[in-house]
Design an enzyme around this catalytic site. Structure first.
Site, PDB file in Angstrom:
ATOM      1  N   LYS A 103       0.874  -1.168   0.000  1.00  0.00           N
ATOM      2  CA  LYS A 103       0.000   0.000   0.000  1.00  0.00           C
ATOM      3  C   LYS A 103       0.916   1.224   0.000  1.00  0.00           C
ATOM      4  CE  LYS A 103      -3.792   2.529   0.878  1.00  0.00           C
ATOM      5  NZ  LYS A 103      -4.573   2.325   2.102  1.00  0.00           N
ATOM      6  N   VAL A 104       0.761   2.081  -1.001  1.00  0.00           N
ATOM      7  CA  VAL A 104       1.614   3.258  -1.121  1.00  0.00           C
ATOM      8  C   VAL A 104       0.761   4.488  -1.381  1.00  0.00           C
ATOM      9  CG1 VAL A 104       3.566   1.920  -2.022  1.00  0.00           C
ATOM     10  CG2 VAL A 104       1.943   2.963  -3.632  1.00  0.00           C
ATOM     11  N   SER A 105       1.378   5.641  -1.298  1.00  0.00           N
ATOM     12  CA  SER A 105       0.729   6.893  -1.672  1.00  0.00           C
ATOM     13  C   SER A 105       0.702   7.015  -3.192  1.00  0.00           C
ATOM     14  CB  SER A 105       1.512   8.082  -1.105  1.00  0.00           C
ATOM     15  OG  SER A 105       1.577   8.046   0.290  1.00  0.00           O
ATOM     16  N   THR A 109       0.548  11.421  -0.737  1.00  0.00           N
ATOM     17  CA  THR A 109      -0.441  12.088  -1.573  1.00  0.00           C
ATOM     18  C   THR A 109      -0.982  13.323  -0.858  1.00  0.00           C
ATOM     19  OG1 THR A 109      -1.055   9.890  -2.328  1.00  0.00           O
ATOM     20  CG2 THR A 109      -2.459  11.703  -3.018  1.00  0.00           C
ATOM     21  N   ALA A 110      -1.095  13.265   0.458  1.00  0.00           N
ATOM     22  CA  ALA A 110      -1.577  14.420   1.223  1.00  0.00           C
ATOM     23  C   ALA A 110      -0.703  15.636   0.956  1.00  0.00           C
ATOM     24  CB  ALA A 110      -1.590  14.092   2.713  1.00  0.00           C
ATOM     25  N   HIS A 115      -6.321  11.082   7.785  1.00  0.00           N
ATOM     26  CA  HIS A 115      -7.008   9.986   8.463  1.00  0.00           C
ATOM     27  C   HIS A 115      -7.934  10.480   9.570  1.00  0.00           C
ATOM     28  CE1 HIS A 115      -4.710   7.509   5.904  1.00  0.00           C
ATOM     29  NE2 HIS A 115      -3.631   7.418   6.632  1.00  0.00           N
TER      30      HIS A 115
END
Length: 286
Positions: A56-58, A110-111, A154
């Site tokens: 799981k990655v950005s 990504t944020a 989150h």
């Protein structure tokens, strides 16, 4: 017997909820995996170094790893109303952040990418110093005046009021206002060298794990809360409700369009290398 495939995802409730059935051996037809739980900044680095089979990655790291990894069309985090927030101690206009000291959880996430895209338009002259802090330290740092603003992700969208903080901008709202598209946050990728048949099997296993989680949410509850550490159960539930949605089960044309828009807009500003459409073209066929 072949060795288990290596898989890494975060301990966040949406990831443990989605992958519970698969990683806990409840899907007899799914490939066996050896799971590592790690924060997204760590898995981003693991992907860039090509260390594991499935991660799981950005989405922000995707252009740097697509030579070695394929994007799977399921299991990730996209959605509406689920973007990162920019928090401040006192209410004010975004323009007040010009030259500000801003805490972020990562500069590969990504944020952070969404923040940079927003700030390019909303903060004349740009923000000042970027300070990378562990996620749990950002809101206290803003509250205590150690930084001028903080970028949070989150469950912080449900808890920032407890710190007396104010949201000066919602990156998700800004993204949706500009594009009308869902917000791409986290992606599931798998090593291309595994070959197309196995990549399809991994996508099938991910979908099956999502279906199992939705069919019986209680089955994973103890597991999710154990890995959520100090998160309150109601916050964990809100987290899952927000980040596990129709795009988790199937990215679809609309989801893939959102991913392309994020990558193209970031490339236009020189924030990321440009990704040819052909590189993502096979995603929905998996």
């Amino acid at each position: 017997m072949p060795a288990p495939l290596t898989l890494a995802h975060s301990p966040c409730p949406n990831d443990t909820f989605v992958f519970h059935a698969w990683t806990q051996g409840l899907l007899p037809d799914a490939p066996e995996v050896d799971l590592t739980l790690a924060d997204i900044d760590i898995t981003n680095g693991q992907a860039r170094r090509g260390e594991l089979d499935i991660l799981k990655v950005s989405y922000g790291v995707l252009p740097h790893i697509l030579d070695d990894y394929a994007l799977l069309p399921c299991g990730g985090a996209l959605g509406h109303g689920c973007g990162p927030l920019v928090l401040v101690a006192e209410p004010g206009e975004p323009a007040a952040l010009a030259g500000a000291r801003v805490a972020v959880p990562s500069t590969t996430s990504t944020a952070y990418l969404l923040f940079r895209l927003w700030a390019a338009d909303a903060v004349p002259g740009g923000v000042g110093e970027i300070v990378v802090l562990p996620f749990h330290e950002i809101m206290p740092a803003v509250r205590d005046g150690l930084v001028d603003a903080g970028l949070v992700i989150h469950e912080a969208r449900f808890t920032y009021g407890r710190y007396g903080l104010h949201c000066t901008a919602d990156m998700g709202e800004e993204w949706e206002k500009r594009t009308g598209l869902p917000i791409p946050l986290g992606a599931i990728v798998a090593r291309r060298s595994l070959g197309t048949p196995l990549l399809r099997g991994l996508a099938d296993a991910t979908r099956a794990s999502v279906r199992a989680a939705r069919r019986d949410p209680g089955a994973s509850r103890a597991y999710v809360l154990h890995h959520a550490q100090e998160m309150e159960p109601d916050v964990a539930d809100q987290h899952i409700d927000l980040y596990v949605n129709e795009f988790t089960a199937d990215l679809g044309e609309n989801g893939l369009h959102a991913v392309r828009a994020l990558l193209d807009r970031s490339a236009d500003l020189g924030l990321l290398p440009r990704v040819p459409d052909s590189v993502l073209a096979t995603t929905l066929a998996l």
